[in-house]
Design a protein around this motif. Structure first.
Motif, PDB file in Angstrom:
ATOM      1  N   ASP A   2       0.834  -1.208   0.000  1.00 44.19           N
ATOM      2  CA  ASP A   2       0.000   0.000   0.000  1.00 44.19           C
ATOM      3  C   ASP A   2       0.871   1.262   0.000  1.00 44.19           C
ATOM      4  O   ASP A   2       2.098   1.200   0.064  1.00 44.19           O
ATOM      5  CB  ASP A   2      -0.992  -0.013   1.169  1.00 44.19           C
ATOM      6  CG  ASP A   2      -0.332   0.082   2.531  1.00 44.19           C
ATOM      7  OD1 ASP A   2       0.901   0.251   2.595  1.00 44.19           O
ATOM      8  OD2 ASP A   2      -1.055   0.010   3.542  1.00 44.19           O
ATOM      9  N   GLN A   3       0.213   2.396  -0.090  1.00 49.84           N
ATOM     10  CA  GLN A   3       0.905   3.684  -0.191  1.00 49.84           C
ATOM     11  C   GLN A   3       1.813   3.961   1.006  1.00 49.84           C
ATOM     12  O   GLN A   3       2.915   4.475   0.844  1.00 49.84           O
ATOM     13  CB  GLN A   3      -0.115   4.816  -0.333  1.00 49.84           C
ATOM     14  CG  GLN A   3      -0.797   4.870  -1.676  1.00 49.84           C
ATOM     15  CD  GLN A   3       0.183   5.195  -2.788  1.00 49.84           C
ATOM     16  OE1 GLN A   3       0.651   4.294  -3.470  1.00 49.84           O
ATOM     17  NE2 GLN A   3       0.473   6.454  -2.967  1.00 49.84           N
ATOM     18  N   SER A   4       1.358   3.626   2.223  1.00 50.99           N
ATOM     19  CA  SER A   4       2.175   3.921   3.406  1.00 50.99           C
ATOM     20  C   SER A   4       3.450   3.080   3.397  1.00 50.99           C
ATOM     21  O   SER A   4       4.521   3.556   3.790  1.00 50.99           O
ATOM     22  CB  SER A   4       1.381   3.698   4.701  1.00 50.99           C
ATOM     23  OG  SER A   4       0.940   2.364   4.810  1.00 50.99           O
ATOM     24  N   GLU A   5       3.372   1.839   2.924  1.00 57.13           N
ATOM     25  CA  GLU A   5       4.572   1.002   2.829  1.00 57.13           C
ATOM     26  C   GLU A   5       5.541   1.562   1.793  1.00 57.13           C
ATOM     27  O   GLU A   5       6.754   1.605   2.015  1.00 57.13           O
ATOM     28  CB  GLU A   5       4.196  -0.433   2.470  1.00 57.13           C
ATOM     29  CG  GLU A   5       3.524  -1.186   3.604  1.00 57.13           C
ATOM     30  CD  GLU A   5       3.049  -2.566   3.173  1.00 57.13           C
ATOM     31  OE1 GLU A   5       3.117  -3.476   4.003  1.00 57.13           O
ATOM     32  OE2 GLU A   5       2.617  -2.725   2.003  1.00 57.13           O
ATOM     33  N   LYS A   6       5.006   2.017   0.675  1.00 53.01           N
ATOM     34  CA  LYS A   6       5.849   2.629  -0.356  1.00 53.01           C
ATOM     35  C   LYS A   6       6.508   3.894   0.167  1.00 53.01           C
ATOM     36  O   LYS A   6       7.686   4.147  -0.086  1.00 53.01           O
ATOM     37  CB  LYS A   6       5.017   2.943  -1.601  1.00 53.01           C
ATOM     38  CG  LYS A   6       4.624   1.737  -2.400  1.00 53.01           C
ATOM     39  CD  LYS A   6       3.809   2.149  -3.621  1.00 53.01           C
ATOM     40  CE  LYS A   6       3.349   0.935  -4.400  1.00 53.01           C
ATOM     41  NZ  LYS A   6       2.521   1.314  -5.557  1.00 53.01           N
ATOM     42  N   LEU A   7       5.740   4.683   0.910  1.00 49.28           N
ATOM     43  CA  LEU A   7       6.271   5.910   1.477  1.00 49.28           C
ATOM     44  C   LEU A   7       7.397   5.609   2.463  1.00 49.28           C
ATOM     45  O   LEU A   7       8.453   6.239   2.425  1.00 49.28           O
ATOM     46  CB  LEU A   7       5.151   6.698   2.171  1.00 49.28           C
ATOM     47  CG  LEU A   7       5.539   8.027   2.809  1.00 49.28           C
ATOM     48  CD1 LEU A   7       6.141   8.974   1.775  1.00 49.28           C
ATOM     49  CD2 LEU A   7       4.348   8.659   3.486  1.00 49.28           C
TER      50      LEU A   7
END
Length: 64
Positions: A2-7
């Protein structure tokens, strides 16, 4: 992923790169200091030993 993991992965990567840059700056400062010392040695080697001693005394503030 998800986006938070990518961030978080992006932030970790940036911190890793920043750490590498800090290390490289420290290494370059060390190389710069070594170059300065070598430059001074090359400069002093053009003089006789007695002239080098006089020059070093002058740098230390002796005038007499």
């Amino acid at each position: 992923m998800d986006q938070s993991e990518k961030l978080l992965m992006g932030i970790e990567h940036i911190l890793s790169v920043a750490s590498d840059l800090v290390d490289e700056v420290a290494r370059l400062k060390s190389v710069e200091e070594e170059c300065k010392i070598l430059k001074e040695k090359v400069f002093l080697n053009q003089f006789t030993v007695a002239e080098q001693q006089v020059f070093e005394l002058a740098l230390d503030g002796y005038s007499g």
